[in-house]
Design an enzyme around this catalytic site. Structure first.
Site, PDB file in Angstrom:
ATOM      1  CG  ASP A 266      79.224 103.288  42.066  1.00  0.00           C
ATOM      2  OD1 ASP A 266      80.064 102.472  42.115  1.00  0.00           O
ATOM      3  OD2 ASP A 266      78.542 103.996  43.152  1.00  0.00           O
ATOM      4  CG  HIS A 267      83.667 100.217  39.474  1.00  0.00           C
ATOM      5  ND1 HIS A 267      84.551 100.995  40.175  1.00  0.00           N
ATOM      6  CD2 HIS A 267      84.409  99.635  39.833  1.00  0.00           C
ATOM      7  CE1 HIS A 267      85.170 100.427  40.994  1.00  0.00           C
ATOM      8  NE2 HIS A 267      85.565  99.370  41.091  1.00  0.00           N
ATOM      9  CG  HIS A 329      81.920 102.329  45.196  1.00  0.00           C
ATOM     10  ND1 HIS A 329      82.072 102.519  43.505  1.00  0.00           N
ATOM     11  CD2 HIS A 329      83.368 101.930  45.611  1.00  0.00           C
ATOM     12  CE1 HIS A 329      82.988 103.312  42.865  1.00  0.00           C
ATOM     13  NE2 HIS A 329      83.677 102.909  43.771  1.00  0.00           N
TER      14      HIS A 329
HETATM   15  C1  BG6 Z   1      87.275 103.063  43.443  1.00  0.00           C
HETATM   16  C2  BG6 Z   1      87.934 104.136  44.431  1.00  0.00           C
HETATM   17  O1  BG6 Z   1      86.484 103.606  43.130  1.00  0.00           O
HETATM   18  O2  BG6 Z   1      87.195 101.779  43.541  1.00  0.00           O
HETATM   19  C3  BG6 Z   1      89.346 103.556  44.240  1.00  0.00           C
HETATM   20  O3  BG6 Z   1      88.257 105.572  43.560  1.00  0.00           O
HETATM   21  C4  BG6 Z   1      89.619 101.891  45.260  1.00  0.00           C
HETATM   22  O4  BG6 Z   1      90.081 104.318  45.974  1.00  0.00           O
HETATM   23  C5  BG6 Z   1      88.832 101.481  43.806  1.00  0.00           C
HETATM   24  O5  BG6 Z   1      90.693 101.453  45.050  1.00  0.00           O
HETATM   25  C6  BG6 Z   1      88.200 100.329  44.525  1.00  0.00           C
HETATM   26  O6  BG6 Z   1      87.580  98.845  43.217  1.00  0.00           O
HETATM   27  P1  BG6 Z   1      87.596  97.681  43.041  1.00  0.00           P
HETATM   28  O7  BG6 Z   1      87.122  97.072  42.009  1.00  0.00           O
HETATM   29  O8  BG6 Z   1      89.040  97.712  43.420  1.00  0.00           O
HETATM   30  O9  BG6 Z   1      86.824  96.803  43.989  1.00  0.00           O
END
Ligand code: BG6
Length: 578
Positions: A266-267, A329
């Site tokens: 989960d980045h 998230h």
């Molecule tokens: C991803 C989603 O996990 O996170 C995307 O699938 C989203 O829809 C993205 O745009 C947002 O990531 P960040 O790091 O730009 O907030």
């Protein structure tokens, strides 16, 4: 008012078993890789410009390059123990896809460029296209020129990095391809002396996860050997589509890999400010005593995006904001805010505490879903002074789509610490700006002393800005200069940029490095994933049984549907203006 931290005492890193102690003023020691023979004596003290990584060390030994003296920010000095992973091969499934090009390869390039990868490192890129090494390298270079966070590219670093990239053609469903893969990996291990250390990175369509994992098992690529040679698998989100599919996928993965070999990404957990949340809460003494229902009125977590669904219409139609953001998230952020202090900073101790929070949220009843969860879909509007199309007009989107691009929900954590404190979560696409923030709203003072003040200060608020302008803001009341007693709200602001003057690593850099090092703290465990689906699945199911929603119900460029405001208004609160 701007607060800049000036440490009085330099912190000494915590002692780690097997790691030599660092004294104040000394650079951090090089830590021997997990399974490699201990080639590094542990000298003390070391000169200031001593090699910091295994790679530096080897290059210095062979006199190819003098180790460079780094200009250290004094706030960072002595704070990091840099570990370099074991010699290994990262097997990248889906190497020709979007995720690999935008995130995974730029992160690997950056890690390589900053000497955080071992010299004996190979990226074995797997794809279905009939490429050779050169074609793939050319394509990756073009993408890096767009997506690398440090530009222009460092030619020397790119040359050496690209020489570590190999291409292997493989059709995911063809068993013979996996036999060839096992053979190729054995050759690379021999050539690189990488002892069978393999990280399988699944950056493919989720539908391919189970098949790939099962084939890896069939050819024995999951087996860890006694004499060294770890095997790990990184799985991208979405992990399942609902509770049943997540359980099925966990079961399939569990047939092949042991849980400790599985790294579910989960980045958001790799973002610097999210990791700082743990340090903020548990590395400071003054917040923990007030981090509870006695002092906190409510918590708001907002993840706003100004982008629409871009070129991912087909994916998003199947996903929507509940699966794309809430299940992972948002609930992860919430669990970090609400968790109890873990006994240690180890992966399972941390994840045990997070999963307890998600369990304590519990499943919402159908009535609660109706009153406490709001969904929305954007119509056309204006974002950043430009006209934009509505969701239903986006490519690959059904003209009558009922997919939500916005969700807001009110949850409670039913435990001793949080009982009765609402957590309001919201996320949406095509909102006015990109901003992720956690706001901790404290209660009003029990007795208003300054009744004669011309304005009433707002209760204290702590806003943790995850992105952009990463930082933390504390709001408090202060006396306006003058003869009377006038009280106004002022803020004390900490910003990463000005305090540390360094760029934060991208979340993928942090997570890939952790996976190579075998640290699973920032990855989600099977039970966490399933518990989170246990909250989201009833919401999705209940919508499926409801009448068709009145979509679109918010204009692009606004903060979502009116009902999201009502969710707070009915309890005398409002969303914080970000
Ligand atoms: C991803 C989603 O996990 O996170 C995307 O699938 C989203 O829809 C993205 O745009 C947002 O990531 P960040 O790091 O730009 O907030």
């Amino acid at each position: 008012m701007t607060e800049t931290a000036t440490p009085k005492r330099r912190r000494v890193p915590r002692e780690t078993p097997g790691v030599p102690k660092t004294k104040p003023g000394e650079p951090p020691p090089v830590v021997a890789p997990e399974t490699a023979p201990d080639r590094t004596p542990h000298p003390a003290p070391r000169p200031k410009d001593a090699p910091r990584t295994m790679r530096d060390l080897r290059l210095a030994r062979s006199s190819k390059r003098r180790p460079q003296k780094r200009e250290e920010n004094p706030l960072r000095e002595g704070l990091r123990l840099e570990r370099v992973p074991d010699p290994s091969t990262l097997v990248l499934f889906g190497a020709t896809g979007d995720l690999a090009h935008r995130k995974v390869v730029p992160a690997l390039y950056q890690l390589w460029r900053t000497n955080l990868l071992p010299h004996e490192f190979v990226v074995l890129a797997i794809g279905r296209r009939p490429y050779d090494d050169a074609t793939l390298r050319d394509e990756l270079r073009t993408s890096l020129e767009k997506y690398s966070r440090v530009l222009p590219l460092d030619e020397a670093a790119w040359r050496s990095f690209s020489s570590r990239i190999r291409y292997q053609h493989l059709d995911f469903a063809d068993p013979a391809g996996y036999d060839a893969l096992a053979k190729r990996l054995a050759e690379i291990d021999k050539e690189q002396n990488s002892r069978g250390n393999h990280l399988f990175y699944l950056a493919t369509q989720p539908s391919a996860f189970a098949e790939i994992v099962s084939q890896l098992g069939r050819v024995g690529l999951d087996h860890e050997r006694h004499e060294g040679g770890w095997r790990r698998v990184v799985i991208e989100k979405p992990f399942g589509h609902d509770l049943d599919s997540a359980i099925r996928l966990n079961r399939e993965v569990g047939k092949v890999f042991r849980e400790r070999q599985v790294y579910r990404i989960d980045h958001y957990l790799g973002k610097e400010t999210v990791r700082n949340l743990l340090v903020f809460r548990f590395g400071n003494g003054i917040f923990e005593p007030i981090w509870n229902r006695r002092h906190i009125d409510h918590v708001q977590i907002t993840v706003a995006e100004s982008i629409g669904v871009e070129n991912r219409g087909a994916f998003y139609e199947e996903t929507g904001a509940s699966r794309d953001f809430l299940q992972n998230h948002l609930l992860q952020l919430m669990s970090l805010v609400a968790m109890e202090p873990p006994a240690t900073f180890e992966a399972d101790a941390l994840r045990d505490e997070k999963v307890k929070v998600i369990r304590a949220i519990g499943e919402l009843s159908p009535d609660e879903i109706r009153t406490d969860v709001v969904r929305g879909q954007y119509g056309k509007g204006w974002v950043a002074a430009k006209p934009v199309a509505g969701y239903r007009e986006e490519p690959e989107v059904n003209r009558d789509s009922e997919t939500e691009t916005f969700i807001a929900a009110r949850f409670e954590v039913d435990d001793w610490r949080w009982s009765g404190v609402p957590f309001y979560l919201r996320t949406g696409k095509r909102l006015p700006k990109r901003a992720t923030e956690i706001a901790i709203q404290f209660k009003e003072v029990p007795h208003r002393l300054f009744k004669d003040s011309s304005s009433e200060p707002d209760p204290n608020l702590l806003a943790i800005r995850i992105q952009p302008d990463e930082g933390i803001m504390l709001r408090f009341g202060a006396k306006v200069p003058g003869l009377g007693i006038d009280v106004r709200s002022v803020t004390m602001d900490f910003t990463y940029g000005s305090a540390f003057s360094v760029d934060s690593p991208d979340a993928y850099e942090t997570l890939i490095l952790d996976a190579l090092l075998g640290d699973a703290s920032l990855f989600t465990r099977a039970d966490e994933v399933e518990t989170a689906w246990g909250i989201v699945t009833p919401i999705i199911d209940s919508w499926a049984n409801d009448d068709a929603p009145n979509f679109p119900n918010y204009e692009a460029g606004t903060w979502g549907p009116e009902e999201a405001d009502q969710l707070l208004k009915r309890e005398g609160r409002r969303w914080r203006r970000i």
